[in-house]
Design an enzyme around this catalytic site. Structure first.
Site: not given
Length: 671
Positions: A34-35, A114, A116, A428
């Site tokens: 992708d890069q 097909e 849907k 926390c």
């Protein structure tokens, strides 16, 4: 650069990008990351910005989205986009078959069945092979012009393989994986979540800013021809074949039948298999194949007589909302979860359902004790889709979100433009505990033997206080031996796994740190761009936002995180323990004799010995490329447990299949 050189370079880049689009979307065998693809696109956009008159009408750069529109223009459909009549059971299909055969007399009838697709119906117009306009279905007669948004979908060709003038109809959709990823990102940003993939696809395409549509992973399947000039086809199946040759994505799960019993068996098979598809379907479409017979059958006022839509039984159930509990995640988001009276749904017992945030509880009008409708689609977490107020007894009670964190008692806040309540106390216990669980997870540092329960126990017993402490556990061997179900061998294995994780590439560390808004893909982009942790820590917001995939909010989050002394201390302790802080990337072995050299491989089912990411990296090291779907171009399918439709398709196409044991044997032989 002079104009002539720029023109040559633009044509070369456009040709390369379109080739990679075709490899990715049509042949399922990508050759670059992708890069690398994004870098090609950046080069093209920069040249077209410098020489705007050289941008062609089918330039791949048009897919990234242009300027926002003030409104959508109305488009009148030359041929109305009518809805289909519905069939809900076998008898409805047989009635349809009887009506068709009665109308055409003694002629032989063939049907095309097909899937849907559950998405948004769209119309695409081409003139002399160029994509010129795209519109929504609207009311069937008039839709809205969403051309700029549709151009951002890579599976829609901007130029056809033939210079034809035609209009085609199809379905724009979002895959289950893309939907879950989008909602996860929105949840981390505190934004409202989409209810389902169909809504997310429709919402994305109706954005006035095309860049929003471009940022979401939309796709299309083209299912029919509305108008065609310069070419003759005599049947629907022939038309679908033509659409494929022109460069459109046409769903492969289609069959032609002349026997209604075989047609019904095909439908029944998909009723069982549909949860395993990577996209949502809500039924099957059955059409008379012959165009001549379609013309003879004609239309009613609302729908064609030559087609019908079979609707699958809804994967829904009614149960009682017995309570709502809240939990605090690693980013501080306080998430409510519905506690349900156990009910059987889609083959499993459902006891809990996601509610995401307080706004959803309020919008649905939920009361504790309500009868609710629960839906489950594939592997997606069950959700409450409706309340049945008519079944209330008067004993139901409202639910109020807490004002203070249930873990640490800090006051909860709702940040600007966010829908989720959030605990912002960095100390926390929930944030620390969940952050450590995330750090050791398979998609982050992938430390085998450190599951949620072990991490929670280590934290509860005061053995670890931060992720850095994990790398000093060898100094607390006696404490580890005192844990539940921890013997000598288990401790040895755990310490070995922790030691091995030190060699992970930077992107895993970066993702594991749990920086708000930074997902796995962004972590890889950052690691690849900057190379090491120090460069990232020193980068300014302006420098970070220069990266195409990184927005200003993520950049601000990164800078804010690394400015905290506590975060700096954790990173320094990780470094001191020997944790790698540099980007390694995936090392591809060289040599033509590698077992997967030049092979296109599909993974399906669940692997028991490794994560999917580990398997993909192992295949890449041995010369192979992993793709998402099975086609004639696939060389090998590696099938884990509960392999579904991909395995069936591989067997139907005669593609070689390897089980997990065989895959592991290959890896061991090439270790």
């Amino acid at each position: 650069m002079d104009r002539l050189t720029a023109e040559t370079k633009i044509k070369e880049l456009a040709k390369r990008i379109e080739r990679h689009n075709r490899l990715y979307h049509e042949e399922d065998r990508p050759e670059i990351s992708d890069q690398e693809y994004d870098q090609l696109m950046r080069e093209l956009r920069e040249l077209e910005t410098s020489f705007p008159d050289l941008q062609s009408p089918d330039s791949p750069s048009l897919r990234v989205g242009g300027e926002p529109l003030p409104f959508f223009e109305k488009v009148v459909h030359k041929t109305p986009m009518l809805s289909l009549g519905n069939a809900f059971n076998e008898e409805d299909i047989r009635d349809f078959d009887r009506r068709v055969r009665q109308a055409v007399g003694s002629q032989a009838v063939r049907y095309v069945a097909e899937l849907k697709i559950d998405g948004l119906a769209v119309s695409l117009h081409y003139e002399n092979g160029l994509f010129v306009r795209g519109a929504t279905r609207g009311d069937g007669t008039t839709g809205e012009d969403i051309t700029q948004n549709l151009k951002t979908i890579r599976s829609i060709p901007l130029r056809l393989t033939k210079p034809l003038t035609l209009e085609v109809r199809g379905e724009a959709y979002m895959s289950k994986g893309a939907f879950e990823k989008l909602n996860k990102e929105r949840e981390e940003r505190g934004e409202a979540l989409f209810a389902n993939p169909r809504n997310s696809a429709a919402g994305s395409l109706r954005q006035l800013d095309p860049k929003i549509a471009a940022s979401r992973q939309l796709d299309t399947f083209i299912y029919g021809i509305g108008d065609l000039q310069g070419e003759t086809v005599e049947s629907h199946s022939e038309g679908l074949d033509l659409l494929e040759t022109l460069g459109f994505m046409v769903n492969q799960e289609r069959r032609v039948f002349d026997d209604v019993d075989e047609l019904l068996a095909f439908i029944a098979g998909w009723t069982e298999k549909r949860p395993h598809l990577p996209y949502e379907i809500d039924g099957m479409v059955i059409k008379v194949d012959s165009y001549a017979q379609q013309e003879e059958l004609g239309f009613t006022a609302k729908s064609p007589r030559w087609a019908i839509a079979y609707k699958f039984p809804a994967e829904e159930a009614v149960t009682i909302l017995e309570g709502i509990e809240v939990s605090v995640g690693r980013t501080g988001n306080v998430t409510p979860t519905a506690l349900l009276k156990p009910v059987s749904l889609a083959g499993t017992t459902v006891k809990r359902a996601s509610l995401h945030n307080e706004d959803i509880i309020r919008e649905k009008g939920l009361l504790i004790g309500d009868h609710v409708v629960v839906k489950k689609a594939g592997d997606i977490i069950p959700e409450i889709i409706a309340v049945l107020p008519e079944r209330r007894t008067g004993n139901e009670v409202p639910f109020a979100m807490p004002t203070h964190c249930p873990e640490c008692g800090s006051e909860l806040v709702r940040l600007e433009e966010e829908v989720a309540l959030r605990c912002i106390n960095p100390m926390c216990p929930a944030l620390i505990r969940e952050g450590m669980i995330h750090f050791v997870s398979r998609t982050a540092m992938n430390i085998d033997g450190l599951g949620e329960k072990v991490v929670a126990q280590l934290y509860r017993d005061g053995i670890i206080h931060s992720v850095a402490d994990l790398y000093y556990l060898h100094q607390q061997r006696d404490a580890l031996l005192g844990l539940e179900r921890m013997g000598e061998k288990s401790v040895d294995n755990l310490l070995a796994a922790i030691e091995a994780s030190k060699e992970n590439s930077l992107e895993r560390v970066l993702f594991g740190l749990g920086i708000r808004l930074v997902g796995a893909k962004a972590a890889r982009v950052l690691a690849e761009h900057f190379g090491n942790i120090d460069t990232i820590m020193q980068a300014s917001e302006e420098e970070i936002t220069q990266i195409d995939e990184i927005g200003p909010k993520m950049a601000a989050s990164l800078v804010n995180y690394f400015a905290q002394p506590q975060a700096q201390a954790v990173i320094e302790r990780l470094r001191a323990a020997g944790v790698n802080m540099e980007y390694k990337g995936i090392r591809i072995e060289s040599g033509a004799d590698l077992p997967f050299s030049g092979k296109t491989i599909v993974l399906t089912g669940t692997l028991t010995q490794m994560s999917r990411q580990e398997a993909e990296e192992a295949i890449a090291r041995l010369g192979g490329k992993v793709t998402g779907s099975v086609s004639k171009k696939t060389d090998l399918v590696i099938a884990g447990e509960k392999a579904g439709s991909k395995l069936e398709k591989a067997e139907k196409l005669g593609v070689a299949v390897m089980d997990e044991a065989g895959f592991l044997q290959v890896l061991e032989s090439n270790a």
